[in-house]
Enzyme design. Structure first.
Site, mmCIF file in Angstrom:
data_model
loop_
_atom_site.group_PDB
_atom_site.id
_atom_site.type_symbol
_atom_site.label_atom_id
_atom_site.label_comp_id
_atom_site.label_asym_id
_atom_site.label_seq_id
_atom_site.Cartn_x
_atom_site.Cartn_y
_atom_site.Cartn_z
ATOM 1 N N GLN A 65 38.047 35.117 44.165
ATOM 2 C CA GLN A 65 38.916 34.637 44.704
ATOM 3 C C GLN A 65 39.580 35.748 46.002
ATOM 4 O OE1 GLN A 65 42.137 33.143 41.941
ATOM 5 N NE2 GLN A 65 40.526 33.494 40.415
ATOM 6 N N CYS A 184 47.696 38.084 43.832
ATOM 7 C CA CYS A 184 47.886 38.835 45.062
ATOM 8 C C CYS A 184 48.962 38.468 46.022
ATOM 9 C CB CYS A 184 46.530 38.273 45.933
ATOM 10 S SG CYS A 184 46.010 39.487 47.144
ATOM 11 N N ASP A 318 45.590 38.352 34.919
ATOM 12 C CA ASP A 318 46.793 37.547 35.351
ATOM 13 C C ASP A 318 47.593 36.770 34.055
ATOM 14 O OD1 ASP A 318 45.943 38.022 38.010
ATOM 15 O OD2 ASP A 318 45.400 36.078 38.549
ATOM 16 N N LYS A 326 49.327 41.373 40.238
ATOM 17 C CA LYS A 326 48.220 40.575 39.373
ATOM 18 C C LYS A 326 47.076 40.497 40.528
ATOM 19 C CE LYS A 326 51.235 37.855 36.446
ATOM 20 N NZ LYS A 326 50.885 38.406 35.253
ATOM 21 N N ALA A 329 41.572 43.980 41.440
ATOM 22 C CA ALA A 329 41.653 45.319 41.461
ATOM 23 C C ALA A 329 42.298 45.981 40.266
ATOM 24 C CB ALA A 329 42.440 46.044 42.871
ATOM 25 N N CYS A 363 45.764 46.255 46.648
ATOM 26 C CA CYS A 363 45.764 44.923 47.554
ATOM 27 C C CYS A 363 45.353 45.362 48.988
ATOM 28 C CB CYS A 363 47.341 44.328 47.608
ATOM 29 S SG CYS A 363 47.288 42.950 48.142
HETATM 30 P P1 FAD Z 1 40.840 34.138 37.154
HETATM 31 O O1 FAD Z 1 39.868 35.081 37.839
HETATM 32 O O2 FAD Z 1 41.778 33.497 37.745
HETATM 33 O O3 FAD Z 1 40.043 33.768 35.979
HETATM 34 C C1 FAD Z 1 40.566 32.858 34.903
HETATM 35 C C2 FAD Z 1 39.510 32.035 34.028
HETATM 36 O O4 FAD Z 1 40.024 31.439 32.962
HETATM 37 C C3 FAD Z 1 38.956 30.780 35.055
HETATM 38 O O5 FAD Z 1 37.681 30.889 35.241
HETATM 39 C C4 FAD Z 1 39.395 29.438 34.656
HETATM 40 O O6 FAD Z 1 38.594 28.511 34.624
HETATM 41 C C5 FAD Z 1 39.508 30.186 32.937
HETATM 42 N N1 FAD Z 1 40.379 29.209 32.203
HETATM 43 C C6 FAD Z 1 41.658 28.682 32.614
HETATM 44 N N2 FAD Z 1 42.042 28.039 31.461
HETATM 45 C C7 FAD Z 1 41.451 28.297 30.512
HETATM 46 C C8 FAD Z 1 41.346 27.666 29.127
HETATM 47 N N3 FAD Z 1 42.325 26.733 28.755
HETATM 48 N N4 FAD Z 1 40.540 27.928 28.410
HETATM 49 C C9 FAD Z 1 39.472 28.912 28.737
HETATM 50 N N5 FAD Z 1 39.407 29.369 30.088
HETATM 51 C C10 FAD Z 1 40.301 28.894 30.922
HETATM 52 N N6 FAD Z 1 42.694 40.508 44.083
HETATM 53 C C11 FAD Z 1 42.496 41.615 44.706
HETATM 54 O O7 FAD Z 1 42.258 42.471 43.883
HETATM 55 N N7 FAD Z 1 42.276 41.725 45.950
HETATM 56 C C12 FAD Z 1 42.436 40.757 46.856
HETATM 57 O O8 FAD Z 1 42.332 40.837 47.955
HETATM 58 C C13 FAD Z 1 42.816 39.334 46.036
HETATM 59 N N8 FAD Z 1 43.115 38.432 47.100
HETATM 60 C C14 FAD Z 1 43.279 37.144 46.343
HETATM 61 C C15 FAD Z 1 43.395 35.887 47.418
HETATM 62 C C16 FAD Z 1 43.512 34.803 47.027
HETATM 63 C C17 FAD Z 1 43.949 33.495 47.900
HETATM 64 C C18 FAD Z 1 43.747 34.604 45.402
HETATM 65 C C19 FAD Z 1 43.976 33.349 45.172
HETATM 66 C C20 FAD Z 1 43.498 35.818 44.655
HETATM 67 C C21 FAD Z 1 43.308 37.019 45.175
HETATM 68 N N9 FAD Z 1 43.393 37.901 44.099
HETATM 69 C C22 FAD Z 1 43.012 39.099 44.871
HETATM 70 C C23 FAD Z 1 43.671 37.946 42.770
HETATM 71 C C24 FAD Z 1 42.480 37.785 41.857
HETATM 72 O O9 FAD Z 1 41.590 36.981 42.076
HETATM 73 C C25 FAD Z 1 43.022 37.642 40.567
HETATM 74 O O10 FAD Z 1 43.960 38.710 40.170
HETATM 75 C C26 FAD Z 1 41.839 37.984 39.381
HETATM 76 O O11 FAD Z 1 40.975 36.829 39.861
HETATM 77 C C27 FAD Z 1 42.339 37.835 38.180
HETATM 78 O O12 FAD Z 1 41.450 37.787 37.184
HETATM 79 P P2 FAD Z 1 41.730 36.758 35.817
HETATM 80 O O13 FAD Z 1 40.346 36.654 35.079
HETATM 81 O O14 FAD Z 1 42.985 37.119 35.031
HETATM 82 O O15 FAD Z 1 41.888 35.332 36.188
#
Ligand code: FAD
Length: 418
Positions: A65, A184, A318, A326, A329, A363
């Site tokens: 993302q 982010c 997150d 969140k 990184a 960030c």
């Molecule tokens: P996610 O990567 O969102 O993954 C969650 C997963 O869980 C998804 O694949 C989803 O399909 C799955 N899921 C959802 N519901 C269910 C369910 N019921 N059962 C099973 N699976 C499910 N971070 C940085 O470090 N640097 C940046 O520059 C940065 N820029 C960003 C810019 C944008 C526009 C965005 C949107 C985000 C940015 N981020 C950045 C933030 C970063 O992408 C997130 O913090 C990171 O992806 C968090 O990881 P995660 O695995 O917790 O969530």
């Protein structure tokens, strides 16, 4: 309408109680195959001799993302940010292509949308957060990409941001940020800086008013980086409205209604384009589960990442209650701590042998094309630079790190369990 990261297939809500399907069991079940889930699964598969790790993830694609900001700024196509889920799934792991709808931690089971129950010895909860578009009156996710409304917070939306910037002919451009927590916290302002740069290059900046309206009291929570960002805003001539929350979109009139958070008073702004960062919160199925804290996030110790009531349950990313920014990184530093502590738990060791996470988050704040302030800090909002120079300054080199270095680090190291 509420959506989670990127694109995923509509979830069918199965009637679990009547499901005829048999229960299956894995030693470790990871809920969510996004950044956090895949980083943990890959590391476990690398470290465990005979891993029995299953990842529950409904999406066909896995998304990086952080690139959506650059897609929105026209630097790359959106396809650069995704890989097929199958390709990032470790060979030794099992991918269960479904969504979790319920946690039964007392029985060590999760229930899937398809009705199946999956048992586990250890559970890692990482389903990310939920985008709550409907918390803004008059706004739905499908309005993104139309009538001057854009958002980098959707895979399908971020190219629309670039289209909107290209088609913009001057007027008022608004960039919003809801009250935290959001993923982010820098992304809502990064796209404002890129837009300013782009409008200058196209010669429309002189007839453009840029407004950055945020539900925060200031530009950034860490004062060392806030100082630089306030200078950037002054240099660019961006107007700021802090402690202002977007509460309504009147799409037909192209009006955005904000609430002054101190007084509750409404402020109406006309716009020609608006980049919206939607309100965000814990996924409903997490909020309603026995794993949640009072705010609805997966309740974990902020240093050990272990659930206080269910010691075989860990969470990161997150969806977790970790009081850090969140970001991916942060996940990079949470992952080795979680894996270490999970494996210590498997060996029957107590928490005195655990590693501790210090709240590191990073960030990369893009302040224009070829300019970036790399904010890295911990729970105490103290800068934690990874580079041996003053990272509070805007730098070309740090932009190159975001553009080329971090994606390589992500796909080749983090997603491979290093
Ligand atoms: P996610 O990567 O969102 O993954 C969650 C997963 O869980 C998804 O694949 C989803 O399909 C799955 N899921 C959802 N519901 C269910 C369910 N019921 N059962 C099973 N699976 C499910 N971070 C940085 O470090 N640097 C940046 O520059 C940065 N820029 C960003 C810019 C944008 C526009 C965005 C949107 C985000 C940015 N981020 C950045 C933030 C970063 O992408 C997130 O913090 C990171 O992806 C968090 O990881 P995660 O695995 O917790 O969530």
């Amino acid at each position: 309408m509420s959506t989670s990261a990127g694109q995923r297939e509509p979830l069918t809500t199965g009637d679990e109680a009547r499901s005829p399907r048999p229960t299956r069991h894995h030693r470790v079940v990871v809920v969510g195959g996004g950044t956090a889930g895949m980083a943990v699964a890959a590391k476990l598969c690398r470290k465990l001799r005979d891993p029995d790790v299953a990842i529950v993830e409904p999406s066909t694609y896995h998304f990086f993302q952080p690139q959506w900001t650059l897609v929105g700024g026209g630097v790359m196509p959106k396809e650069n940010s995704r890989r097929e889920q199958q390709r990032v799934t470790p060979r030794k792991a099992t991918w269960i292509r479904d969504a979790v709808t319920r946690f039964d931690p007392a029985d060590n089971e999760v229930v899937l949308a398809g009705g199946e129950r999956v048992g586990y010895d250890y559970l890692v909860v990482a389903p990310g957060l939920q985008l709550n578009w409907g918390d803004v009156r008059g706004l739905t996710a499908d309005m993104v990409g139309r009538d001057g409304i854009c958002s980098n917070y959707l895979y399908e939306g971020c190219e629309g941001t670039w289209r909107t910037l290209q088609e913009f002919k001057g007027g008022t451009a608004i960039f919003t940020m809801p009250p935290p927590p959001i993923k982010c916290a820098g992304a809502p302002q990064k796209i404002a800086y890129l837009a300013d740069d782009h409008f200058r290059r196209r010669g429309v900046r002189e007839r453009t008013r840029i407004v950055y309206a945020a539900g925060t009291p200031g530009i950034f929570s860490v004062k060392e980086f806030a100082k630089t960002l306030n200078e950037v805003i002054a240099r660019k001539g961006i107007e700021t409205l802090f402690s202002h929350k977007l509460v309504e979109i009147r799409a037909a009139e192209r009006q955005a209604v904000f609430e002054r958070m101190a007084s509750g008073e409404e402020v109406v702004l006309d716009y020609d384009m608006i980049h919206i960062t939607p309100p965000q919160g814990p996924p409903d199925f997490v909020r309603q589960s026995p794993l949640a804290d009072a705010a609805g996030w997966v309740n974990v110790d902020k240093h050990t990442l272990q659930h206080p009531e269910f010691p075989n349950v860990f969470s990161l990313g997150d969806a977790s209650s970790l009081p850090t920014s969140k970001t991916g990184a942060a996940v990079r530093k949470e992952t080795p701590v979680l894996v270490h502590n999970l494996m210590a738990t498997m060996r029957g060791e107590d928490s005195s042998r655990f590693q501790r996470y210090d709240g590191y988050a990073g960030c990369p704040l893009v302040t224009g094309y070829g300019r970036l302030v790399f904010a890295e800090f911990d729970y105490d909002l103290k800068p934690q630079p990874s580079f041996p120079f003053d990272t509070t300054k805007e730098r070309w080199s740090m932009y190159q790190v975001k553009r080329y270095g971090l994606p390589a680090l992500y796909w080749r190291a983090m997603m491979k369990g290093f």
